[in-house]
Design a protein around this motif. Structure first.
Motif, PDB file in Angstrom:
ATOM      1  N   ALA A   1       6.735  -4.525  12.515  1.00  0.00           N
ATOM      2  CA  ALA A   1       6.399  -2.693  12.339  1.00  0.00           C
ATOM      3  C   ALA A   1       7.041  -2.066  10.931  1.00  0.00           C
ATOM      4  O   ALA A   1       8.176  -3.050  10.366  1.00  0.00           O
ATOM      5  N   ARG A   2       7.423  -1.114  10.807  1.00  0.00           N
ATOM      6  CA  ARG A   2       8.066  -0.967   8.975  1.00  0.00           C
ATOM      7  C   ARG A   2       8.646   0.623   9.343  1.00  0.00           C
ATOM      8  O   ARG A   2       8.188   1.139  10.047  1.00  0.00           O
ATOM      9  N   ILE A   3       9.077   0.897   9.317  1.00  0.00           N
ATOM     10  CA  ILE A   3       9.418   2.429   9.243  1.00  0.00           C
ATOM     11  C   ILE A   3       9.476   2.800   7.308  1.00  0.00           C
ATOM     12  O   ILE A   3      10.170   2.488   6.764  1.00  0.00           O
ATOM     13  N   LEU A   4       9.233   4.190   6.898  1.00  0.00           N
ATOM     14  CA  LEU A   4       9.598   4.400   6.538  1.00  0.00           C
ATOM     15  C   LEU A   4       9.728   6.750   5.932  1.00  0.00           C
ATOM     16  O   LEU A   4       9.042   7.007   6.502  1.00  0.00           O
ATOM     17  N   TYR A   5      10.446   6.920   5.512  1.00  0.00           N
ATOM     18  CA  TYR A   5      10.832   8.454   5.195  1.00  0.00           C
ATOM     19  C   TYR A   5       9.208   8.845   4.439  1.00  0.00           C
ATOM     20  O   TYR A   5       8.867   8.917   3.558  1.00  0.00           O
TER      21      TYR A   5
ATOM     22  N   LYS B   1       1.755  15.000   3.018  1.00  0.00           N
ATOM     23  CA  LYS B   1       0.609  14.346   2.829  1.00  0.00           C
ATOM     24  C   LYS B   1       0.543  12.956   2.700  1.00  0.00           C
ATOM     25  O   LYS B   1      -0.291  11.965   2.440  1.00  0.00           O
ATOM     26  N   GLY B   2       1.859  12.044   2.068  1.00  0.00           N
ATOM     27  CA  GLY B   2       2.086  10.500   2.126  1.00  0.00           C
ATOM     28  C   GLY B   2       1.354   9.724   3.477  1.00  0.00           C
ATOM     29  O   GLY B   2       1.809   9.436   3.600  1.00  0.00           O
ATOM     30  N   ARG B   3       1.692  11.495   4.537  1.00  0.00           N
ATOM     31  CA  ARG B   3       1.722  10.227   6.002  1.00  0.00           C
ATOM     32  C   ARG B   3       0.737  10.388   5.271  1.00  0.00           C
ATOM     33  O   ARG B   3       0.046   8.779   6.292  1.00  0.00           O
TER      34      ARG B   3
ATOM     35  N   ILE C   1       1.421  -0.930  -0.039  1.00  0.00           N
ATOM     36  CA  ILE C   1       0.095   0.198  -0.008  1.00  0.00           C
ATOM     37  C   ILE C   1       1.020   0.952  -0.062  1.00  0.00           C
ATOM     38  O   ILE C   1       0.803   2.511  -1.119  1.00  0.00           O
ATOM     39  N   ALA C   2       1.893   1.327   1.214  1.00  0.00           N
ATOM     40  CA  ALA C   2       3.242   2.032   0.990  1.00  0.00           C
ATOM     41  C   ALA C   2       3.557   2.184  -0.301  1.00  0.00           C
ATOM     42  O   ALA C   2       4.054   3.959  -0.942  1.00  0.00           O
TER      43      ALA C   2
ATOM     44  N   ALA D   1      -1.788   6.387   6.163  1.00  0.00           N
ATOM     45  CA  ALA D   1      -2.100   5.843   6.798  1.00  0.00           C
ATOM     46  C   ALA D   1      -3.926   6.033   6.544  1.00  0.00           C
ATOM     47  O   ALA D   1      -4.614   4.713   7.096  1.00  0.00           O
ATOM     48  N   VAL D   2      -4.589   6.538   5.850  1.00  0.00           N
ATOM     49  CA  VAL D   2      -6.314   6.850   5.757  1.00  0.00           C
ATOM     50  C   VAL D   2      -6.083   4.911   4.624  1.00  0.00           C
ATOM     51  O   VAL D   2      -7.031   4.225   4.788  1.00  0.00           O
ATOM     52  N   ALA D   3      -5.200   4.910   3.565  1.00  0.00           N
ATOM     53  CA  ALA D   3      -5.223   4.043   2.880  1.00  0.00           C
ATOM     54  C   ALA D   3      -5.471   2.898   3.802  1.00  0.00           C
ATOM     55  O   ALA D   3      -5.585   1.928   3.699  1.00  0.00           O
ATOM     56  N   PHE D   4      -4.834   2.973   5.007  1.00  0.00           N
ATOM     57  CA  PHE D   4      -3.832   1.481   5.850  1.00  0.00           C
ATOM     58  C   PHE D   4      -5.675   0.693   6.583  1.00  0.00           C
ATOM     59  O   PHE D   4      -5.724   0.046   6.258  1.00  0.00           O
TER      60      PHE D   4
END
Length: 677
Positions: A511-515, A519-521, A469-470, A525-528
């Motif tokens: 868990a995951r990390i992404l810079y 808008k991207g965050r 998704i991300a 989050a909305v897509a999750f």
């Protein structure tokens, strides 16, 4: 064995759990220092015993006094649960609310021995980054989080669960927990000795950045940022986009610093990481984060030469002191003229240099630990001498062997300067830059920072779905992007998320990390949340970030070191972040003093946000996440950063409710020069 149901009942008193000594198979925190006199020790015991009814005081007082005398702090080891602590699937926690269960999951993940640096001392990372101050607090916290309803908010004072307080019934925005750590009245001072005494008294704790807010996700939490730092250091200093054959030398594998080895391999270079503690080094090797281990300096040098010649991406852990490694590299250059390191830094816990955060080179590790307790002044002298020696070797390589060194925000240059090492530059600056000043500051100013999430089901398939998704969100954004600075960040981060699973980054929770930017965050989050509603993600997702981010932290030696309008020491941004997140839908908010670079040097704020597929979660994500980023972007723009001006203008164009005060630039400096002269 205890169960989650038993933990939900709070502090066990009838009967008391049997006494259990510390587990000799686990690493343990260095004994804590303090200068408490007899009356203050009595106060520390009173503070500990107030968790228990008077009928138990005679038995527990002796035990707690022994802990204070032996370890420098009352940990209440007796109350450690026998249940293995880890991130269980969220539906296994017997909590009344999903928020309470999510907080429990995050707390237990931070105390998982696979994640925590010193789990029995409740230290997650950084040598003294406490999740809580003692095990009674843990038990009480478990009880409150299971008991908490949707019309209650937990107040947590430096590890102490103050209680559940009524909140607005039915509100979708009220936080379920408010956390503070280490806050003291400014006039009371900020000396390390003061902190040591307050911790020994049991009235405050050093929550680090994400330990005391329960948002730490293991070494993965910093690995992406470390990779970005190393890659961009090569671009800035070496003028190259690839790192084949480049050697990066650093130190520290215990907590967040454990990410350095993995980041070096992902970046494609030869990473050489010194670590004095064999437990920490072997833990990272066993987890697959460290490729090779070597304790012989002669063999290490040969391995560096071979890997460099073969242009092989590899991480080599040196079991020894960083000072010995740097001095050997300098000696090799003097003897042969050979350049064995192009990039260098340090990630030891120098926010606590005299309490076990940095170990002197003159003694074996075991002897140094003993000296720390028996003669703290002598220990301090050896640490300061070691810092001077390390700087001398680094200075030689930087002046004569083309080494590019930077301060990794761990207070290395600050403490080296205080120790008398020649690291001071002109005009009150340091000889070497902070990585925020040269590398990450412009990334933060664009609004990109360490966005994180935890899949509460514990299912790797959920994590895989979030990665996909991300990636789709970033691909769509990149196709429309017209501003090249933003497009460059999207390209780097899209490559990262596509490859994340293959790098085996998970330690503890899924868990995951992404810079990502604001808008991207929000879009991610909305897509999750939609995927949770649709059943494509089976469990809830907790959104968080590192406090080391766009707007989370005010710290003149790190996060705000590239703010040049004189406000780098002002803490308005972090406090507004904390308060603003609280009424924009954060599930919990945290405000800390001291995290990252040390007591007295920083204020930082953070949050956790639970996504559960509900309409309310959509609202919280759309409201909270843009503010969390744009608060800091606006501050950086006001300080004169052009990347931040670009980012905040883009944000204002997308949302007409956002109105920002923009700075006017003085175009003619000579006008001011005439006045001040």
């Amino acid at each position: 064995m205890a169960t989650l149901e038993e933990l939900s009942r709070g502090l066990p008193l009838d009967p008391l759990p049997p006494f259990r000594p510390r587990d000799p198979n686990l690493p343990h925190a260095p004994n804590r220092k303090h200068t408490l006199n007899a009356n203050q020790k009595k106060l520390a015991l009173k503070n500990a015993l107030r968790y228990f009814p008077a009928r138990l005081h005679a038995e527990l007082a002796i035990e707690f006094y022994d802990e204070l005398q032996q370890f420098g702090h009352i940990y209440m080891y007796r109350f450690r649960p026998t249940l293995p602590l880890r991130a269980y699937p969220i539906w296994e926690y017997p909590a009344r609310t999903k928020a309470g269960a999510a907080l429990l999951l995050m707390v237990m993940n931070n105390l998982d021995p696979q994640v925590a640096q010193y789990p029995e001392e409740l230290v997650t990372y950084g040598g003294n980054g406490q999740v809580l101050s003692n095990w009674a607090q843990f038990r009480i916290l478990c009880g409150y989080l299971c008991q908490m309803g949707d019309d209650q908010t937990l107040s947590l004072y430096s590890g102490h669960p103050m209680g559940l307080f009524p909140s607005a019934a039915g509100s979708t925005l009220s936080p379920r927990a408010v956390i503070t750590n280490g806050l003291v009245v400014p006039s009371a001072g900020h000396s390390r000795a003061q902190y040591d005494d307050l911790f020994a008294l049991g009235v405050t704790q050093f929550g680090q950045m994400t330990a005391g807010s329960f948002c730490y996700i293991g070494p993965q939490g910093i690995v992406h940022g470390t990779t970005i730092t190393v890659v961009n250091a090569a671009r800035k200093y070496l003028h190259r986009d690839t790192l084949e054959g480049v050697v990066y030398v650093t130190s520290g594998l215990g907590g967040m610093s454990g990410a350095q080895a993995k980041a070096a391999v992902i970046a494609g270079c030869v990473g050489v990481v010194a670590e004095v503690d064999p437990v920490a080094l072997n833990k990272r090797h066993a987890q697959g984060w460290l490729t090779e281990v070597e304790e012989d300096l002669d063999l290490l040098v040969e391995k560096i030469r071979k890997a460099k010649a073969e242009k092989r991406a590899v991480s080599i852990g040196y079991l020894g002191n960083a000072v010995s490694l740097w001095e050997r590299l300098a000696d090799e250059h003097r003897r042969t003229g050979e350049i064995l390191a192009e990039l260098g830094s340090d990630q030891t816990s120098l926010h606590d240099p005299f309490g076990g955060g940095y170990w002197p080179v003159q003694l074996p590790h075991a002897e140094a630990k003993k000296l720390l307790v028996e003669d703290p002044d002598a220990f301090k002298g050896l640490v300061e001498e070691s810092l001077r020696r390390q700087v001398a070797a680094i200075n030689h390589l930087a002046q004569n062997a083309a080494l590019h060194f930077w301060d990794y925000g761990n207070a290395f240059l600050l403490e080296a300067s205080r120790a008398g090492a020649p690291v001071d530059g002109p005009d009150g600056t340091f000889r070497y830059p902070s990585y925020v000043q040269h590398i990450m500051g412009d990334v933060f100013s664009l609004g990109f920072g360490p966005f994180r999430w935890v899949c509460c089901s514990g299912d790797p398939e959920d994590l895989r779905e979030t990665d996909l998704i991300a990636a789709r969100i970033m691909e769509a954004a990149l196709k429309k992007e017209k501003d090249e600075p933003v497009a460059a960040q999207l390209r780097d981060n899209l490559m990262w998320i596509r490859e994340a699973e293959g790098h085996a980054l998970v330690v503890g929770s899924q868990a995951r990390i992404l810079y990502a930017d604001a808008k991207g965050r929000a879009d991610t989050a909305v897509a999750f949340n939609q995927a949770i509603r649709d059943g494509r993600i089976k469990g809830e997702v907790v959104i968080s970030r590192d406090h080391h981010d766009v707007s989370g932290t005010d710290s003149p030696y790190r996060e705000t070191s590239n703010i040049t309008d004189g406000s780098s020491v002002c803490a308005d941004m972090a406090v507004h972040n904390f308060v603003g997140g609280a009424f924009r839908g954060a599930t919990w908010v945290a405000l800390h003093h001291g995290g990252g670079v040390g007591w007295g040097e920083v204020i930082n704020g953070g949050f956790g946000l639970l996504l559960d597929g509900s309409d309310e979660a959509f609202e919280r994500a759309r409201t909270l996440l843009p503010f969390d980023v744009n608060n800091g972007v606006a501050r950086r723009c006001w300080a004169g950063n052009e990347n931040a001006r670009l980012a905040i203008n883009r944000a204002a164009s997308a949302d007409p409710r956002l109105a920002i005060t923009l700075p006017h630039t003085v175009l003619d400096d000579s006008l001011l020069d005439k006045l001040v002269q």
